[in-house]
Write an enzyme that holds these catalytic residues in place. Structure first.
Site, PDB file in Angstrom:
ATOM      1  N   ARG A  15      12.721  30.185  23.476  1.00 53.72           N
ATOM      2  CA  ARG A  15      13.881  29.394  23.094  1.00 53.72           C
ATOM      3  C   ARG A  15      15.122  30.262  23.217  1.00 53.72           C
ATOM      4  O   ARG A  15      15.117  31.424  22.804  1.00 53.72           O
ATOM      5  CB  ARG A  15      13.742  28.865  21.660  1.00 53.72           C
ATOM      6  CG  ARG A  15      12.733  27.731  21.518  1.00 53.72           C
ATOM      7  CD  ARG A  15      13.236  26.461  22.197  1.00 53.72           C
ATOM      8  NE  ARG A  15      12.290  25.345  22.098  1.00 53.72           N
ATOM      9  CZ  ARG A  15      11.415  25.028  23.036  1.00 53.72           C
ATOM     10  NH1 ARG A  15      11.352  25.753  24.146  1.00 53.72           N
ATOM     11  NH2 ARG A  15      10.620  23.991  22.881  1.00 53.72           N
ATOM     12  N   ASP A  27      14.522  32.660  30.960  1.00 56.96           N
ATOM     13  CA  ASP A  27      14.290  31.311  31.461  1.00 56.96           C
ATOM     14  C   ASP A  27      14.959  30.285  30.548  1.00 56.96           C
ATOM     15  O   ASP A  27      14.977  29.098  30.862  1.00 56.96           O
ATOM     16  CB  ASP A  27      12.786  31.020  31.542  1.00 56.96           C
ATOM     17  CG  ASP A  27      12.489  29.669  32.178  1.00 56.96           C
ATOM     18  OD1 ASP A  27      12.946  29.451  33.318  1.00 56.96           O
ATOM     19  OD2 ASP A  27      11.829  28.826  31.532  1.00 56.96           O
ATOM     20  N   GLU A  47      22.345  26.272  26.849  1.00 58.62           N
ATOM     21  CA  GLU A  47      21.952  25.741  28.157  1.00 58.62           C
ATOM     22  C   GLU A  47      22.192  24.240  28.307  1.00 58.62           C
ATOM     23  O   GLU A  47      22.183  23.714  29.423  1.00 58.62           O
ATOM     24  CB  GLU A  47      20.474  26.036  28.432  1.00 58.62           C
ATOM     25  CG  GLU A  47      19.499  25.308  27.532  1.00 58.62           C
ATOM     26  CD  GLU A  47      18.052  25.664  27.854  1.00 58.62           C
ATOM     27  OE1 GLU A  47      17.274  24.738  28.127  1.00 58.62           O
ATOM     28  OE2 GLU A  47      17.708  26.860  27.823  1.00 58.62           O
ATOM     29  N   HIS A  83      15.076  27.233  32.957  1.00 57.00           N
ATOM     30  CA  HIS A  83      14.081  26.607  32.074  1.00 57.00           C
ATOM     31  C   HIS A  83      12.958  25.972  32.892  1.00 57.00           C
ATOM     32  O   HIS A  83      12.570  24.816  32.683  1.00 57.00           O
ATOM     33  CB  HIS A  83      14.745  25.557  31.177  1.00 57.00           C
ATOM     34  CG  HIS A  83      14.044  25.367  29.869  1.00 57.00           C
ATOM     35  ND1 HIS A  83      14.713  25.258  28.676  1.00 57.00           N
ATOM     36  CD2 HIS A  83      12.731  25.273  29.562  1.00 57.00           C
ATOM     37  CE1 HIS A  83      13.845  25.098  27.685  1.00 57.00           C
ATOM     38  NE2 HIS A  83      12.635  25.105  28.205  1.00 57.00           N
TER      39      HIS A  83
END
Length: 351
Positions: free
Chosen positions: A253, A277, A282, A314
């Site tokens: 996260r 990632d 985001e 992600h």
């Protein structure tokens, strides 16, 4: 509204099925493909919307007893109030995390919340190791150089993972997969978790407190949920305690890492490299094509300027197997809800 449909299969006993209209927010072509395929066994009425869910778009779900959402949809109290007034009684997340949902608000309004607790721990674990290898061996830079006819290896020096001390924060389904992979590289593994995983202990993983893990490891990889206790667990103080040149990996996260503190750590040289990632801001950026726009997030833009930073959008979960499992569980959650028989394993909030 829910419709009761009676039909006979293969001339056998008549069965009752509930068909539910489901509004799918933040849907991409791949979501449609996998959800429609999984829905062949359930027959629900799926309405796909590209819009992200939030207070400004919640009215689009009016009349849908169920909505399907993803990680960057915003289900705060205001959104849930609009959904409840519009007749929504189920929020089904096609992901494991639910930190974007005000669960207390959902409970007050009698809205059930379900999720996909497990889809493919291998997908996320393998991506974590892939971006670790990429940032360590500078594969992203080598790829770009060679395409431009530059075959120099200056500046591409990496290090052997064999014999290095790797810190794994969180040893649930994903964390234990990461440990298995890195054990195969011959790494020394330290782990931090509120529960010891017996499989990790069996493979020689040593459990320590987070401070010790941060201070002693060459690589830190995060695989824990985002809670008030873990928010910015990697911040200024934690970075100060790290070994010089540490490599940080986050596929869990975004809020686990204080991005501004990470920028400072990169500038000082305390952090040797970062592979992310996920990113704490985001929403509205990841999963979108912004190639023709000016990036408005200054911190993200700064991170992208560092040669020792890799950011993927992600995508750690994004394998065929994971997408199939996510879609199958999501459709099953809707069917169980419609029949008044929710699977307790997948429930965050009961109606």
């Amino acid at each position: 509204m829910m419709r009761l449909i009676c039909h006979t299969r293969h001339d056998r006993t008549e069965q009752l099925e509930f068909t539910v209209q489901v509004t799918v927010f933040s849907s991409k072509s791949y979501d449609r493909r996998f959800l429609e395929q999984a829905n062949l066994q359930h027959g629900h009425d799926l309405r796909f919307l590209e819009a992200r869910l939030g207070p400004e778009s919640a009215a689009l779900a009016i009349g849908s007893p169920a909505i399907c959402v993803f990680v960057n949809d915003k289900l705060n109290a205001e959104t849930i109030e609009i959904l409840a007034n519009g007749g929504t009684r189920l929020i089904t997340l096609r992901c494991a995390g639910f930190n974007n949902v005000d669960v207390e608000a959902a409970k007050r309004r009698g809205i059930a919340v379900t999720r996909v607790p497990e889809y493919s721990p291998y997908a996320v674990a393998e991506h974590s190791v892939a971006i670790l290898l990429t940032i360590n061996r500078r594969i992203h830079r080598a790829y770009n150089r060679v395409r431009e006819g530059n075959f120099s290896i200056e500046g591409l020096l990496g290090f052997d993972l064999h014999g290095k001390t790797i810190g794994v924060v969180g040893t649930g389904r994903i964390g234990v997969c990461v440990c298995r992979i890195l054990a195969g590289f011959g790494c020394r593994l330290l782990a931090s978790d509120i529960h010891c995983n017996a499989e990790c202990v069996k493979m020689g993983v040593q459990y320590v407190d987070l401070d010790k893990l941060i201070a002693e490891t060459d690589v830190i990889t995060l695989h824990c949920p985002l809670t008030p206790d873990t928010l910015h667990m990697i911040g200024t103080l934690a970075i100060e305690r790290m070994k010089p040149g540490v490599v940080l990996i986050n596929t869990s996260r975004g809020g686990l890492v204080d991005a501004n503190a990470a920028v400072a750590g990169l500038k000082s040289g305390k952090i040797g490299a970062i592979a992310l990632d996920v990113y704490e801001e985001e929403e509205g950026v990841f999963f979108e094509d912004l190639s023709g726009n000016v990036l408005q997030d200054d911190t993200l833009a700064r991170l992208l300027t560092f040669p020792n930073v890799i950011i993927t959008s992600h995508q750690a979960f994004f394998t065929q197997e994971a997408m199939h499992n996510i879609a199958s569980t999501t459709m099953e959650n809707v069917t169980l809800f419609a029949g008044g028989n929710l699977d307790r394993v997948n429930v965050v909030v009961s109606p």
